[in-house]
Design an enzyme around this catalytic site. Sequence first.
Site, PDB file in Angstrom:
ATOM      1  N   SER A   7       0.867  -1.181   0.000  1.00 58.79           N
ATOM      2  CA  SER A   7       0.000   0.000   0.000  1.00 58.79           C
ATOM      3  C   SER A   7       0.895   1.220   0.000  1.00 58.79           C
ATOM      4  O   SER A   7       2.054   1.145   0.427  1.00 58.79           O
ATOM      5  CB  SER A   7      -0.939  -0.014   1.212  1.00 58.79           C
ATOM      6  OG  SER A   7      -0.225  -0.238   2.410  1.00 58.79           O
ATOM      7  N   GLU A   9       1.275   5.452   0.792  1.00 65.89           N
ATOM      8  CA  GLU A   9       0.702   6.607   1.493  1.00 65.89           C
ATOM      9  C   GLU A   9       1.113   7.904   0.803  1.00 65.89           C
ATOM     10  O   GLU A   9       2.281   8.090   0.465  1.00 65.89           O
ATOM     11  CB  GLU A   9       1.187   6.601   2.951  1.00 65.89           C
ATOM     12  CG  GLU A   9       0.597   7.716   3.780  1.00 65.89           C
ATOM     13  CD  GLU A   9       0.922   7.575   5.257  1.00 65.89           C
ATOM     14  OE1 GLU A   9       0.675   6.488   5.837  1.00 65.89           O
ATOM     15  OE2 GLU A   9       1.431   8.552   5.827  1.00 65.89           O
ATOM     16  N   ASP A 101      -1.751  14.492  16.514  1.00 68.29           N
ATOM     17  CA  ASP A 101      -0.821  15.207  17.400  1.00 68.29           C
ATOM     18  C   ASP A 101      -1.522  16.404  18.045  1.00 68.29           C
ATOM     19  O   ASP A 101      -2.488  16.925  17.497  1.00 68.29           O
ATOM     20  CB  ASP A 101       0.399  15.677  16.590  1.00 68.29           C
ATOM     21  CG  ASP A 101       1.300  14.507  16.231  1.00 68.29           C
ATOM     22  OD1 ASP A 101       1.502  13.628  17.102  1.00 68.29           O
ATOM     23  OD2 ASP A 101       1.771  14.451  15.081  1.00 68.29           O
ATOM     24  N   PHE A 211      12.341  14.294  11.566  1.00 68.79           N
ATOM     25  CA  PHE A 211      11.029  13.668  11.655  1.00 68.79           C
ATOM     26  C   PHE A 211      11.078  12.500  12.657  1.00 68.79           C
ATOM     27  O   PHE A 211      10.196  12.360  13.516  1.00 68.79           O
ATOM     28  CB  PHE A 211      10.644  13.209  10.250  1.00 68.79           C
ATOM     29  CG  PHE A 211       9.223  12.766  10.124  1.00 68.79           C
ATOM     30  CD1 PHE A 211       8.201  13.469  10.741  1.00 68.79           C
ATOM     31  CD2 PHE A 211       8.897  11.640   9.370  1.00 68.79           C
ATOM     32  CE1 PHE A 211       6.883  13.059  10.625  1.00 68.79           C
ATOM     33  CE2 PHE A 211       7.585  11.214   9.251  1.00 68.79           C
ATOM     34  CZ  PHE A 211       6.573  11.932   9.880  1.00 68.79           C
ATOM     35  N   HIS A 261       3.686  -1.209   3.764  1.00 67.00           N
ATOM     36  CA  HIS A 261       3.068   0.110   3.555  1.00 67.00           C
ATOM     37  C   HIS A 261       4.206   1.095   3.303  1.00 67.00           C
ATOM     38  O   HIS A 261       5.102   1.226   4.142  1.00 67.00           O
ATOM     39  CB  HIS A 261       2.275   0.502   4.807  1.00 67.00           C
ATOM     40  CG  HIS A 261       1.543   1.809   4.683  1.00 67.00           C
ATOM     41  ND1 HIS A 261       0.356   1.940   4.001  1.00 67.00           N
ATOM     42  CD2 HIS A 261       1.827   3.048   5.161  1.00 67.00           C
ATOM     43  CE1 HIS A 261      -0.069   3.188   4.070  1.00 67.00           C
ATOM     44  NE2 HIS A 261       0.817   3.892   4.765  1.00 67.00           N
TER      45      HIS A 261
HETATM   46  P1  FAD Z   1      -2.713   6.221  19.612  1.00 71.23           P
HETATM   47  O1  FAD Z   1      -2.504   4.886  19.017  1.00 71.23           O
HETATM   48  O2  FAD Z   1      -4.080   6.602  19.985  1.00 71.23           O
HETATM   49  O3  FAD Z   1      -1.784   6.418  20.853  1.00 71.23           O
HETATM   50  C1  FAD Z   1      -0.391   6.161  20.760  1.00 71.23           C
HETATM   51  C2  FAD Z   1       0.142   5.911  22.135  1.00 71.23           C
HETATM   52  O4  FAD Z   1       0.102   7.083  22.915  1.00 71.23           O
HETATM   53  C3  FAD Z   1      -0.644   4.865  22.883  1.00 71.23           C
HETATM   54  O5  FAD Z   1       0.225   3.973  23.455  1.00 71.23           O
HETATM   55  C4  FAD Z   1      -1.385   5.582  23.925  1.00 71.23           C
HETATM   56  O6  FAD Z   1      -1.458   4.818  25.093  1.00 71.23           O
HETATM   57  C5  FAD Z   1      -0.555   6.822  24.147  1.00 71.23           C
HETATM   58  N1  FAD Z   1      -1.440   7.932  24.408  1.00 71.23           N
HETATM   59  C6  FAD Z   1      -2.418   8.392  23.580  1.00 71.23           C
HETATM   60  N2  FAD Z   1      -3.016   9.473  24.144  1.00 71.23           N
HETATM   61  C7  FAD Z   1      -2.387   9.667  25.321  1.00 71.23           C
HETATM   62  C8  FAD Z   1      -2.550  10.610  26.350  1.00 71.23           C
HETATM   63  N3  FAD Z   1      -3.493  11.579  26.263  1.00 71.23           N
HETATM   64  N4  FAD Z   1      -1.721  10.518  27.428  1.00 71.23           N
HETATM   65  C9  FAD Z   1      -0.778   9.555  27.504  1.00 71.23           C
HETATM   66  N5  FAD Z   1      -0.586   8.623  26.556  1.00 71.23           N
HETATM   67  C10 FAD Z   1      -1.381   8.679  25.490  1.00 71.23           C
HETATM   68  N6  FAD Z   1      -0.976  12.140  12.051  1.00 71.23           N
HETATM   69  C11 FAD Z   1      -1.780  13.044  11.416  1.00 71.23           C
HETATM   70  O7  FAD Z   1      -1.993  14.164  11.924  1.00 71.23           O
HETATM   71  N7  FAD Z   1      -2.374  12.743  10.229  1.00 71.23           N
HETATM   72  C12 FAD Z   1      -2.212  11.552   9.618  1.00 71.23           C
HETATM   73  O8  FAD Z   1      -2.755  11.315   8.542  1.00 71.23           O
HETATM   74  C13 FAD Z   1      -1.367  10.570  10.265  1.00 71.23           C
HETATM   75  N8  FAD Z   1      -1.176   9.340   9.724  1.00 71.23           N
HETATM   76  C14 FAD Z   1      -0.418   8.409  10.394  1.00 71.23           C
HETATM   77  C15 FAD Z   1      -0.302   7.131   9.853  1.00 71.23           C
HETATM   78  C16 FAD Z   1       0.452   6.145  10.508  1.00 71.23           C
HETATM   79  C17 FAD Z   1       0.547   4.775   9.898  1.00 71.23           C
HETATM   80  C18 FAD Z   1       1.128   6.472  11.726  1.00 71.23           C
HETATM   81  C19 FAD Z   1       1.972   5.446  12.415  1.00 71.23           C
HETATM   82  C20 FAD Z   1       0.997   7.744  12.275  1.00 71.23           C
HETATM   83  C21 FAD Z   1       0.233   8.720  11.633  1.00 71.23           C
HETATM   84  N9  FAD Z   1       0.050  10.010  12.158  1.00 71.23           N
HETATM   85  C22 FAD Z   1      -0.758  10.926  11.506  1.00 71.23           C
HETATM   86  C23 FAD Z   1       0.721  10.398  13.399  1.00 71.23           C
HETATM   87  C24 FAD Z   1      -0.167  10.227  14.642  1.00 71.23           C
HETATM   88  O9  FAD Z   1      -1.308  11.049  14.530  1.00 71.23           O
HETATM   89  C25 FAD Z   1       0.637  10.636  15.858  1.00 71.23           C
HETATM   90  O10 FAD Z   1       1.682   9.730  16.089  1.00 71.23           O
HETATM   91  C26 FAD Z   1      -0.174  10.868  17.116  1.00 71.23           C
HETATM   92  O11 FAD Z   1       0.665  11.488  18.103  1.00 71.23           O
HETATM   93  C27 FAD Z   1      -0.734   9.609  17.753  1.00 71.23           C
HETATM   94  O12 FAD Z   1      -1.851   9.181  17.106  1.00 71.23           O
HETATM   95  P2  FAD Z   1      -2.168   7.585  17.109  1.00 71.23           P
HETATM   96  O13 FAD Z   1      -3.555   7.358  16.622  1.00 71.23           O
HETATM   97  O14 FAD Z   1      -1.079   6.908  16.440  1.00 71.23           O
HETATM   98  O15 FAD Z   1      -2.091   7.345  18.676  1.00 71.23           O
END
Ligand code: FAD
Length: 288
Positions: A7, A9, A101, A211, A261
């Site tokens: 895939s 991105e 983020d 990054f 990916h």
């Molecule tokens: P989650 O999986 O929800 O959390 C990651 C970890 O942080 C977990 O272990 C959780 O326990 C911990 N955690 C979460 N919230 C808290 C909290 N409040 N306090 C303490 N611990 C916490 N970002 C973008 O803006 N746009 C995108 O399109 C995008 N695409 C991505 C695609 C991939 C494949 C990846 C790996 C990352 C991408 N990101 C993107 C980055 C991502 O949004 C950031 O890394 C963000 O900080 C975490 O989101 P997540 O859904 O990965 O986190």
Amino acid sequence: MGGIRVSFEFFPPKSEEMERNLWEAVARLAPLSPNFVSVTYGAGGSTRERTHSTVRRILNDTALTPAAHLTCVAATRTEIDEVIRSYWDAGVRHIVALRGDPTGGVGDKYAPHPGGYGTSADLVAGIKRAGDIEVSVSAYPEKHPDSADVESDIDMLKRKIDAGATRAITQFFFENDLYFRYLDRVRARGIEIPIVPGILPVQNFKQTTNFAQRCGASVPRWLAERFDGLDEDVATRKLIAAAVAAEQALDLVKRGVTDFHFYTMNRADLVYAVCHLLGLRPTAKKAA
Ligand code: FAD
């Protein structure tokens, strides 16, 4: 080498030049018949419209299957549900669900939007309520910087899967052992969904290092050494980047990985070369 699935991105373009780069990359990579192509969602929802129009163009003008990224940041549930509904209406059936983020940028403390989805797992559940939509989520072989340790990271992964996610895509990494160690820990927790390695071909070493620092991925010394002295030598840098990414991908295949990916950064050449080495060949059917 058979049975490899990939895939790609992309990110939504900001200017006409970037727009040209993106569609050139899509046109070049489309004939490799990717499993899906995903389009990122800018920090804080800043690219909502651009992500949507890019995804819509992929649906309308190509035979590719798009996956739209979506985050919880800076939006109420109602607003996010509206985005999900508009994707559904456009024919999108795959969303990459993320927390996102903090609005102040990486390093700030994350606070959910009042009235928004509290966690990525809540977002996954919201998407699954909206319709029969495939949901992919993130995974972090070196743990997410907000997590106390890998196990609490895997707790979150488990919550996302319990909410309906069926695929995880990893943050990029350069040491394959990190991925396999993480995979062992994930499988030991009874998680069976595919954990697809995210591969970042190094288009620009300095940028990659910055990054990586922000997202908690390590950059090994051997990698820095390989790019040492090449700041002004684009041609050699490209060859080294292709060699590094190929070496990584081929080692993953040797160790049993079949799905990849690629973080394309909207550029096709390195990704195309690595896919070629993985045995993928253009097919007429999926041309853009
Ligand atoms: P989650 O999986 O929800 O959390 C990651 C970890 O942080 C977990 O272990 C959780 O326990 C911990 N955690 C979460 N919230 C808290 C909290 N409040 N306090 C303490 N611990 C916490 N970002 C973008 O803006 N746009 C995108 O399109 C995008 N695409 C991505 C695609 C991939 C494949 C990846 C790996 C990352 C991408 N990101 C993107 C980055 C991502 O949004 C950031 O890394 C963000 O900080 C975490 O989101 P997540 O859904 O990965 O986190």
